[in-house]
Design a protein around this motif. Structure first.
Motif, short mmCIF file in Angstrom:
data_model
loop_
_atom_site.label_atom_id
_atom_site.label_comp_id
_atom_site.label_asym_id
_atom_site.label_seq_id
_atom_site.Cartn_x
_atom_site.Cartn_y
_atom_site.Cartn_z
N GLU A 273 24.17 52.64 31.80
CA GLU A 273 24.64 54.02 31.88
C GLU A 273 26.12 54.11 32.25
O GLU A 273 26.73 55.17 32.14
CB GLU A 273 23.81 54.81 32.89
CG GLU A 273 22.32 54.85 32.57
CD GLU A 273 22.03 55.50 31.22
OE1 GLU A 273 22.63 56.55 30.93
OE2 GLU A 273 21.20 54.95 30.47
N ASP A 274 26.71 53.02 32.70
CA ASP A 274 28.11 52.99 33.12
C ASP A 274 28.93 52.26 32.07
O ASP A 274 29.12 51.05 32.13
CB ASP A 274 28.21 52.28 34.49
CG ASP A 274 29.64 52.14 35.00
OD1 ASP A 274 30.56 52.73 34.40
OD2 ASP A 274 29.82 51.44 36.00
N GLU A 275 29.43 53.01 31.10
CA GLU A 275 30.16 52.40 29.97
C GLU A 275 31.42 51.68 30.43
O GLU A 275 31.70 50.57 29.99
CB GLU A 275 30.50 53.46 28.93
CG GLU A 275 29.30 54.00 28.20
CD GLU A 275 29.66 55.06 27.17
OE1 GLU A 275 30.80 55.03 26.67
OE2 GLU A 275 28.81 55.90 26.88
N GLN A 276 32.18 52.30 31.31
CA GLN A 276 33.41 51.69 31.79
C GLN A 276 33.11 50.40 32.56
O GLN A 276 33.75 49.38 32.35
CB GLN A 276 34.17 52.67 32.68
CG GLN A 276 35.49 52.13 33.19
CD GLN A 276 36.23 53.16 34.03
OE1 GLN A 276 35.80 54.30 34.17
NE2 GLN A 276 37.35 52.75 34.59
N GLY A 277 32.13 50.45 33.45
CA GLY A 277 31.74 49.26 34.20
C GLY A 277 31.20 48.16 33.30
O GLY A 277 31.47 46.98 33.52
#
Length: 149
Positions: free
Chosen positions: A12-16
């Motif tokens: 769910e955390d695209e940047q991470g």
């Protein structure tokens, strides 16, 4: 220094996810580390079970493992990928258990950006650090942190 890396990915955390994948590639390609990827899936409430197809759990796990393999391919460390895992349950317990099972030297996890009202080290990252049987590498997006400062 690190030969067996386990990267905990939050889909769910695209940047991470991008950040961790790029760091995995760097460690795999410069240090020759083997990389395992894990995304711990949330368990649906028990009351949903009777409404889902019987193979739903297996299909979801297979789809997540395929996504993790594609992530490794896209970031050019597929040849160093030693496994993809998609268990469901408690993130910290599943990550720690997999690290023990694999004999991981380090677990990599992304930190959230520092924003007003948000703790820099999220509760999931903190729990992973607490339960980990090995070093934990907390990966931060230094550009985003500098922009926020």
């Amino acid at each position: 220094m690190y030969a067996r890396l386990l990267a905990a990915i939050d889909r769910e955390d695209e940047q991470g996810t991008r950040l961790i994948a790029s760091r995995c590639a760097a460690l795999a390609n410069t240090m020759g580390a083997s990389v395992s990827l894990i995304h711990v899936r949330l368990q649906p409430p028990a009351s949903y079970g009777r409404h889902l197809p019987w193979q739903w759990e297996a299909d979801e796990a297979k789809e997540v493992r395929g996504w993790l393999q594609e992530l490794a391919r896209t970031h050019a460390f597929e040849d160093r990928l030693s496994g993809t895992f998609a268990p469901s349950g408690s993130v910290s317990r599943e990550v720690a258990a997999r690290a023990r099972e694999l004999g991981s030297d380090v677990i990599m996890v992304a930190a959230h950006r520092a924003t007003l009202g948000r703790i820099l080290l999220g509760s999931t990252a903190h729990a992973i650090m607490r339960d980990a049987p090995c070093d934990v590498l907390l990966v931060r997006d230094s550009e985003a942190l500098q922009a926020a400062a």
